[in-house]
Enzyme design. Structure first.
Site, PDB file in Angstrom:
ATOM      1  N   TYR A  47       0.759  -1.278   0.069  1.00 19.34           N
ATOM      2  CA  TYR A  47       0.212   0.085   0.037  1.00 19.34           C
ATOM      3  C   TYR A  47       1.018   1.127   0.039  1.00 19.34           C
ATOM      4  O   TYR A  47       0.747   2.351  -0.848  1.00 19.34           O
ATOM      5  CB  TYR A  47      -0.969  -0.077   1.296  1.00 19.34           C
ATOM      6  CG  TYR A  47      -1.769   1.139   1.324  1.00 19.34           C
ATOM      7  CD1 TYR A  47      -3.042   1.209   0.781  1.00 19.34           C
ATOM      8  CD2 TYR A  47      -1.470   2.096   2.342  1.00 19.34           C
ATOM      9  CE1 TYR A  47      -3.703   2.646   0.840  1.00 19.34           C
ATOM     10  CE2 TYR A  47      -1.937   3.186   2.508  1.00 19.34           C
ATOM     11  CZ  TYR A  47      -3.320   3.425   1.572  1.00 19.34           C
ATOM     12  OH  TYR A  47      -4.011   4.426   1.941  1.00 19.34           O
ATOM     13  N   ASP A  67      -3.515   9.787   2.165  1.00 21.51           N
ATOM     14  CA  ASP A  67      -3.278   8.666   2.784  1.00 21.51           C
ATOM     15  C   ASP A  67      -4.305   8.680   3.872  1.00 21.51           C
ATOM     16  O   ASP A  67      -4.159   8.610   5.049  1.00 21.51           O
ATOM     17  CB  ASP A  67      -1.984   8.331   3.422  1.00 21.51           C
ATOM     18  CG  ASP A  67      -2.061   6.692   3.978  1.00 21.51           C
ATOM     19  OD1 ASP A  67      -2.778   5.845   3.818  1.00 21.51           O
ATOM     20  OD2 ASP A  67      -1.160   6.705   4.919  1.00 21.51           O
ATOM     21  N   SER A  68      -5.627   8.514   3.445  1.00 20.62           N
ATOM     22  CA  SER A  68      -6.613   8.715   4.542  1.00 20.62           C
ATOM     23  C   SER A  68      -7.407   7.287   4.749  1.00 20.62           C
ATOM     24  O   SER A  68      -7.439   6.465   4.034  1.00 20.62           O
ATOM     25  CB  SER A  68      -7.843   9.669   3.958  1.00 20.62           C
ATOM     26  OG  SER A  68      -8.803   9.150   3.643  1.00 20.62           O
TER      27      SER A  68
HETATM   28  N1  AAT Z   1      -0.771   4.317   5.961  1.00 20.95           N
HETATM   29  C1  AAT Z   1      -1.822   3.672   6.792  1.00 20.95           C
HETATM   30  C2  AAT Z   1      -3.080   3.858   5.808  1.00 20.95           C
HETATM   31  C3  AAT Z   1      -4.231   4.704   6.535  1.00 20.95           C
HETATM   32  S1  AAT Z   1      -3.990   5.783   7.795  1.00 20.95           S
HETATM   33  C4  AAT Z   1      -5.151   6.793   7.790  1.00 20.95           C
HETATM   34  C5  AAT Z   1      -4.840   8.065   8.472  1.00 20.95           C
HETATM   35  O1  AAT Z   1      -5.601   9.027   8.133  1.00 20.95           O
HETATM   36  C6  AAT Z   1      -4.882   7.988  10.054  1.00 20.95           C
HETATM   37  O2  AAT Z   1      -3.912   8.108  10.643  1.00 20.95           O
HETATM   38  C7  AAT Z   1      -6.000   8.873  10.516  1.00 20.95           C
HETATM   39  O3  AAT Z   1      -6.063   9.494  11.932  1.00 20.95           O
HETATM   40  C8  AAT Z   1      -5.842  10.115   9.359  1.00 20.95           C
HETATM   41  N2  AAT Z   1      -6.941  11.087   9.149  1.00 20.95           N
HETATM   42  C9  AAT Z   1      -8.231  10.613   9.058  1.00 20.95           C
HETATM   43  N3  AAT Z   1      -8.848  11.650   8.772  1.00 20.95           N
HETATM   44  C10 AAT Z   1      -8.145  12.844   8.660  1.00 20.95           C
HETATM   45  C11 AAT Z   1      -8.139  14.218   8.339  1.00 20.95           C
HETATM   46  N4  AAT Z   1      -9.399  14.690   8.099  1.00 20.95           N
HETATM   47  N5  AAT Z   1      -7.059  15.004   8.299  1.00 20.95           N
HETATM   48  C12 AAT Z   1      -6.020  14.356   8.360  1.00 20.95           C
HETATM   49  N6  AAT Z   1      -5.735  13.109   8.613  1.00 20.95           N
HETATM   50  C13 AAT Z   1      -6.835  12.310   8.802  1.00 20.95           C
HETATM   51  C14 AAT Z   1      -5.287   4.436   5.690  1.00 20.95           C
HETATM   52  C15 AAT Z   1      -5.885   3.007   5.751  1.00 20.95           C
HETATM   53  C16 AAT Z   1      -6.944   2.687   4.881  1.00 20.95           C
HETATM   54  C17 AAT Z   1      -7.729   1.506   5.062  1.00 20.95           C
HETATM   55  C18 AAT Z   1      -8.488   0.960   3.962  1.00 20.95           C
HETATM   56  N7  AAT Z   1      -9.499   0.255   4.526  1.00 20.95           N
END
Ligand code: AAT
Length: 286
Positions: A64, A158-159
């Site tokens: 990923y 990466d949300s």
């Molecule tokens: N690399 C790991 C994969 C992720 S992490 C997603 C991150 O997005 C989390 O740390 C979360 O706290 C952050 N996040 C969520 N909303 C926001 C926002 N509004 N602004 C900034 N950061 C945010 C994603 C995995 C995908 C899962 C698929 N099923």
């Protein structure tokens, strides 16, 4: 199932889901934004879970993180300044920092606790925070985007999935803001769901992207511990001449070794845009 299996239960994938065998729960707390859990497993290494949804496992996280980073970076002629939204475990920063042309990385993560917990329990990901190229901001990605114009070559979102704090990162307005935060010929890449579980979500995000960007496409990666074993990205570009399956920056086998790549290659880059027939047909007509 045995009692010590964790099952990812969510309304986004009704009727069937993935489970992992847990060895030990290392951390579990509610932060201001979400419930954060880290556990160790028998076969998948350490796992980070937010609000009951797997964000990454030690076994397959590289598929990923490498894809969401290098697909857009390698499509840009000179990706010097990169913004990462989300990615609180540090894995995407780890990959972006490897790209030889990248000089400056800004990252905006909403939940400080995710960063803290990753530094403590997931050092193989949090190593990304050690890059001297990186500046970290704690805040909401949507709000951040309101105040940044004409600044970035590449924006990687990466949300988490569109159920908790990440809902705003899938909206029309967010894609509009990303567009104005880009420099000319800039590129965005956003986590965009899986084709097996929610093809309509994929086509919605792609259509939102197409409204703002002259060129847009969906690419995918195989990640066994995400729902249905697959995940994709929408990529939007302001460069009219972009050819998505032709990277500007081609990595040699030496580059792959030097950068410690385990999933992404220039061949995989091309393959990532070749979609199964039912997906291609659905995206063409929706
Ligand atoms: N690399 C790991 C994969 C992720 S992490 C997603 C991150 O997005 C989390 O740390 C979360 O706290 C952050 N996040 C969520 N909303 C926001 C926002 N509004 N602004 C900034 N950061 C945010 C994603 C995995 C995908 C899962 C698929 N099923």
């Amino acid at each position: 199932l045995k009692k010590n299996w964790f099952t990812e239960d969510c309304e986004m994938w009704p009727g069937g889901t993935f489970s992992v065998e847990v060895k030990e729960v290392l951390y579990s707390e509610q932060s201001d934004y979400q419930e954060i859990t880290v556990f160790d497993t028998t076969k998948f290494g350490k796992v980070l879970v937010l609000d009951g949804i797997i964000q990454c496992t030690e076994k397959d996280e590289f598929a990923y993180q490498e894809s969401i980073a290098f697909l857009p970076l390698c499509l840009h002629k000179n990706p010097e300044k990169v913004l990462i939204v989300g990615g609180g475990d540090g894995g995407v920063a780890r990959e972006v920092a490897k790209h030889p042309q990248v000089k400056e990385i800004l990252q905006v993560e909403i939940d400080e606790k995710v960063i803290e917990v990753s530094k403590k329990y997931l050092p193989f990901l949090a190593v990304g925070f050690e890059s001297p190229k990186l500046k970290l901001h704690i805040g909401d990605g949507f709000e951040f985007m309101l105040n940044h114009k004409n600044e970035f070559d590449v924006i990687i979102t990466d949300s988490s999935d569109p159920v908790g704090p990440a809902v705003s990162l899938f909206r029309d307005h967010y894609f509009q803001l990303m567009k104005s935060a880009l420099k000319p010929n800039g590129i965005i890449c956003s986590q965009a769901g899986t084709v097996w579980n929610d093809l309509d979500l994929v086509s919605n995000i792609l259509n939102i992207c197409k409204k703002q960007f002259p060129k847009a496409a969906y690419a995918y990666a195989s990640v066994p511990t995400y729902p249905s074993g697959q995940i994709g990205f929408v990529i939007g570009s302001l460069d009219n001449d972009i050819v998505f399956d032709k990277p500007e920056r081609v990595f040699t086998e030496e580059d792959e070794k030097e950068m410690k790549l385990r999933y992404y290659s220039s061949e995989i880059h091309k393959a990532a845009f070749v979609l199964p027939t039912f997906v291609r047909q659905h995206l063409a007509k929706n």
